[in-house]
Design an enzyme around this catalytic site. Structure first.
Site, PDB file in Angstrom:
ATOM      1  N   SER A 199       0.851  -1.192   0.000  1.00  0.00           N
ATOM      2  CA  SER A 199       0.000   0.000   0.000  1.00  0.00           C
ATOM      3  C   SER A 199       0.884   1.238   0.000  1.00  0.00           C
ATOM      4  O   SER A 199       1.976   1.225   0.579  1.00  0.00           O
ATOM      5  CB  SER A 199      -0.868  -0.013   1.256  1.00  0.00           C
ATOM      6  OG  SER A 199      -1.373   1.281   1.502  1.00  0.00           O
ATOM      7  N   SER A 200       0.400   2.309  -0.617  1.00  0.00           N
ATOM      8  CA  SER A 200       1.215   3.533  -0.645  1.00  0.00           C
ATOM      9  C   SER A 200       1.277   4.185   0.733  1.00  0.00           C
ATOM     10  O   SER A 200       2.141   5.012   0.982  1.00  0.00           O
ATOM     11  CB  SER A 200       0.661   4.516  -1.670  1.00  0.00           C
ATOM     12  OG  SER A 200      -0.632   4.924  -1.297  1.00  0.00           O
ATOM     13  N   CYS A 201       0.366   3.809   1.643  1.00  0.00           N
ATOM     14  CA  CYS A 201       0.367   4.474   2.950  1.00  0.00           C
ATOM     15  C   CYS A 201       1.426   3.916   3.888  1.00  0.00           C
ATOM     16  O   CYS A 201       1.506   4.303   5.039  1.00  0.00           O
ATOM     17  CB  CYS A 201      -1.019   4.446   3.579  1.00  0.00           C
ATOM     18  SG  CYS A 201      -1.486   2.847   4.202  1.00  0.00           S
ATOM     19  N   TYR A 208      -0.728  -1.119  10.964  1.00  0.00           N
ATOM     20  CA  TYR A 208      -1.016  -1.669   9.636  1.00  0.00           C
ATOM     21  C   TYR A 208       0.248  -1.600   8.772  1.00  0.00           C
ATOM     22  O   TYR A 208       0.607  -2.562   8.088  1.00  0.00           O
ATOM     23  CB  TYR A 208      -2.150  -0.838   9.026  1.00  0.00           C
ATOM     24  CG  TYR A 208      -2.497  -1.195   7.616  1.00  0.00           C
ATOM     25  CD1 TYR A 208      -3.290  -2.299   7.334  1.00  0.00           C
ATOM     26  CD2 TYR A 208      -2.054  -0.419   6.551  1.00  0.00           C
ATOM     27  CE1 TYR A 208      -3.617  -2.620   6.027  1.00  0.00           C
ATOM     28  CE2 TYR A 208      -2.378  -0.722   5.248  1.00  0.00           C
ATOM     29  CZ  TYR A 208      -3.163  -1.828   4.984  1.00  0.00           C
ATOM     30  OH  TYR A 208      -3.486  -2.140   3.698  1.00  0.00           O
ATOM     31  N   LYS A 229       2.310  -4.594   6.905  1.00  0.00           N
ATOM     32  CA  LYS A 229       2.453  -4.658   5.437  1.00  0.00           C
ATOM     33  C   LYS A 229       3.922  -4.665   5.028  1.00  0.00           C
ATOM     34  O   LYS A 229       4.307  -5.356   4.083  1.00  0.00           O
ATOM     35  CB  LYS A 229       1.744  -3.454   4.800  1.00  0.00           C
ATOM     36  CG  LYS A 229       0.244  -3.639   4.682  1.00  0.00           C
ATOM     37  CD  LYS A 229      -0.088  -4.534   3.506  1.00  0.00           C
ATOM     38  CE  LYS A 229      -1.554  -4.872   3.456  1.00  0.00           C
ATOM     39  NZ  LYS A 229      -1.871  -5.869   2.424  1.00  0.00           N
ATOM     40  N   HIS A 241     -12.751   6.541   2.704  1.00  0.00           N
ATOM     41  CA  HIS A 241     -11.818   7.532   2.187  1.00  0.00           C
ATOM     42  C   HIS A 241     -12.618   8.626   1.488  1.00  0.00           C
ATOM     43  O   HIS A 241     -13.830   8.528   1.323  1.00  0.00           O
ATOM     44  CB  HIS A 241     -10.817   6.872   1.245  1.00  0.00           C
ATOM     45  CG  HIS A 241      -9.799   6.074   1.991  1.00  0.00           C
ATOM     46  ND1 HIS A 241      -8.733   6.655   2.623  1.00  0.00           N
ATOM     47  CD2 HIS A 241      -9.709   4.757   2.242  1.00  0.00           C
ATOM     48  CE1 HIS A 241      -8.025   5.734   3.227  1.00  0.00           C
ATOM     49  NE2 HIS A 241      -8.587   4.559   3.015  1.00  0.00           N
TER      50      HIS A 241
HETATM   51  P1  GDP Z   1      -5.645  10.121   3.320  1.00  0.00           P
HETATM   52  O1  GDP Z   1      -5.276  10.112   1.862  1.00  0.00           O
HETATM   53  O2  GDP Z   1      -4.958   9.043   4.096  1.00  0.00           O
HETATM   54  O3  GDP Z   1      -5.455  11.486   3.928  1.00  0.00           O
HETATM   55  O4  GDP Z   1      -7.169   9.716   3.426  1.00  0.00           O
HETATM   56  P2  GDP Z   1      -8.614  10.319   3.122  1.00  0.00           P
HETATM   57  O5  GDP Z   1      -9.082   9.825   1.802  1.00  0.00           O
HETATM   58  O6  GDP Z   1      -9.437   9.942   4.300  1.00  0.00           O
HETATM   59  O7  GDP Z   1      -8.500  11.920   3.089  1.00  0.00           O
HETATM   60  C1  GDP Z   1      -7.970  12.637   2.016  1.00  0.00           C
HETATM   61  C2  GDP Z   1      -8.274  14.112   2.144  1.00  0.00           C
HETATM   62  O8  GDP Z   1      -9.663  14.350   1.893  1.00  0.00           O
HETATM   63  C3  GDP Z   1      -7.997  14.733   3.529  1.00  0.00           C
HETATM   64  O9  GDP Z   1      -7.420  16.012   3.331  1.00  0.00           O
HETATM   65  C4  GDP Z   1      -9.407  14.859   4.134  1.00  0.00           C
HETATM   66  O10 GDP Z   1      -9.491  15.913   5.074  1.00  0.00           O
HETATM   67  C5  GDP Z   1     -10.215  15.196   2.879  1.00  0.00           C
HETATM   68  N1  GDP Z   1     -11.676  14.972   3.013  1.00  0.00           N
HETATM   69  C6  GDP Z   1     -12.630  15.861   2.706  1.00  0.00           C
HETATM   70  N2  GDP Z   1     -13.852  15.387   2.974  1.00  0.00           N
HETATM   71  C7  GDP Z   1     -13.688  14.118   3.440  1.00  0.00           C
HETATM   72  C8  GDP Z   1     -14.594  13.105   3.884  1.00  0.00           C
HETATM   73  O11 GDP Z   1     -15.822  13.271   3.933  1.00  0.00           O
HETATM   74  N3  GDP Z   1     -14.057  11.924   4.263  1.00  0.00           N
HETATM   75  C9  GDP Z   1     -12.688  11.700   4.234  1.00  0.00           C
HETATM   76  N4  GDP Z   1     -12.217  10.499   4.614  1.00  0.00           N
HETATM   77  N5  GDP Z   1     -11.804  12.650   3.859  1.00  0.00           N
HETATM   78  C10 GDP Z   1     -12.293  13.854   3.455  1.00  0.00           C
END
Ligand code: GDP
Length: 327
Positions: free
Chosen positions: A112-114, A141, A145, A184
């Site tokens: 995973s990239s994370c 996690y 991984k 996400h």
């Molecule tokens: P990340 O890539 O590990 O940071 O995972 P996320 O997909 O959860 O978040 C990506 C970005 O989208 C972050 O800057 C969040 O603050 C933003 N974001 C905006 N609205 C949402 C939402 O409703 N859910 C999530 N998960 N992220 C959101």
């Protein structure tokens, strides 16, 4: 390397019900593979070493896609760290050991990239793995991984086992998780905009500032790359899989609003975290192997939205909006 895999070869997809595993099964079937081997969690507990070994001994798969994992967002990770570490380590150890022991020709492990360092230089190259501290919220996690990748490399090194590792970027597509507390950003926004439109709400609340940049890959593209690389890649170095471009969260929100046909306002909730400012994979090694992503983000969002409106996430009259937005 580069030998065509026989269409009747027995291929075990571990984790076939998830976002990635289901896409790999669809891709294999579309390519004419006729001998897919799958087991539900109830049928085979991958954390049970004995059961896994008996399964491999009896079924004798020739190829393995190891995409089963315990996954979850920031909240789940920090609430159940022991479960995340133990279950992922057990799945990897049991499946890789049994695959090697029972003569599997090739195994592909999904990283995973994370799991790259939190402050990795962008775009992220494969060699940055283990070059700095991890993101503390998902280190359980990530450590599991990384151990999976090291296991694959160690079995290759010590036993000559043909194990490869893929590092996919943020994925989306059918069978994703649309639960607003756990999902996400891409599925979350599809759901929020859809419900706001349905309820005629004047605004949608989106987390953070909208300025972070993220890369998104449709899971059907990942599955296509996974099958391609099962044929054409045989090296211990993990391989990034992404589309090579990123977009701001504000840009993503605008795109999803347009796809859904929502005409209200977007309100940014600055009390929610932005996370890392940018996450983009360097995919030059993958491109040099002859594979590039084919599904444009706009097109991928449109088809995912179509899947979503016909899914169990959209039940008659059901809505998560009122509770979620006031939370
Ligand atoms: P990340 O890539 O590990 O940071 O995972 P996320 O997909 O959860 O978040 C990506 C970005 O989208 C972050 O800057 C969040 O603050 C933003 N974001 C905006 N609205 C949402 C939402 O409703 N859910 C999530 N998960 N992220 C959101």
């Amino acid at each position: 390397m580069d030998k065509a895999i026989d269409k009747t070869s027995c291929i075990f997809v571990a984790g076939h019900r998830g976002l990635v595993g289901s896409a790999i099964c669809r891709r294999l079937m579309a390519a004419g593979f006729t001998n897919l081997l799958v087991r539900t969690h109830a049928e085979l507990d991958l954390c049970d070493a004995r059961a896994v070994d008996l399964f491999f001994g009896k079924q004798r798969p020739e190829y393995v896609f190891l995409v089963a994992a315990k996954v979850g967002g920031i909240l789940a990770n920090s609430t159940y760290p022991a479960d995340f570490l133990r279950e992922n380590l057990a799945i990897e150890l049991n499946v890789i050991e049994s695959a090697w022991r029972h003569g599997v020709k090739k195994l592909q492990f999904m990283g995973s990239s994370c799991i790259y360092p939190k402050m990795a230089e962008q775009p992220i190259r494969e060699e940055y793995l283990l070059s700095g501290p991890l993101e503390p919220t998902n280190e359980w996690y990530a450590i599991a991984k990384i151990a999976g990748i090291k296991l694959a490399q160690a079995y290759r090194h010590q036993y000559g086992f043909s194990a490869i590792c893929l590092m996919p970027t943020n994925l989306y597509g059918p069978y994703d998780n649309f639960d607003l507390q756990r999902s996400h950003v891409l599925p979350a926004l599809i759901r929020k905009f859809h419900e706001a439109k349905k309820l005629g709400m004047p605004e949608v609340v989106v987390w953070g500032s909208g300025t972070p940049r993220r890369e998104f890959l449709h899971v059907d593209d990942l599955a296509d790359a996974a099958v391609y690389l099962m044929h054409h890649y045989d090296d211990g170095m993990p391989l990034n899989v992404g589309g090579g471009t990123d977009i701001t969260i504000a840009g993503l929100a605008a795109l999803i609003g347009k796809t859904v046909g929502y005409e209200g306002k977007i309100v940014w909730d600055g009390t929610k975290p932005d996370g890392t400012p940018r996450k983009l994979l360097d995919v030059s090694r993958l491109n040099a192997l002859g594979w590039t992503a084919g599904i444009h983000l706009e097109q991928g969002i449109a088809s995912t939205y179509e899947w979503f409106v016909n899914s169990r996430w959209v039940e008659k009259g059901a809505s998560s909006m009122a509770t979620h937005q006031s939370a």
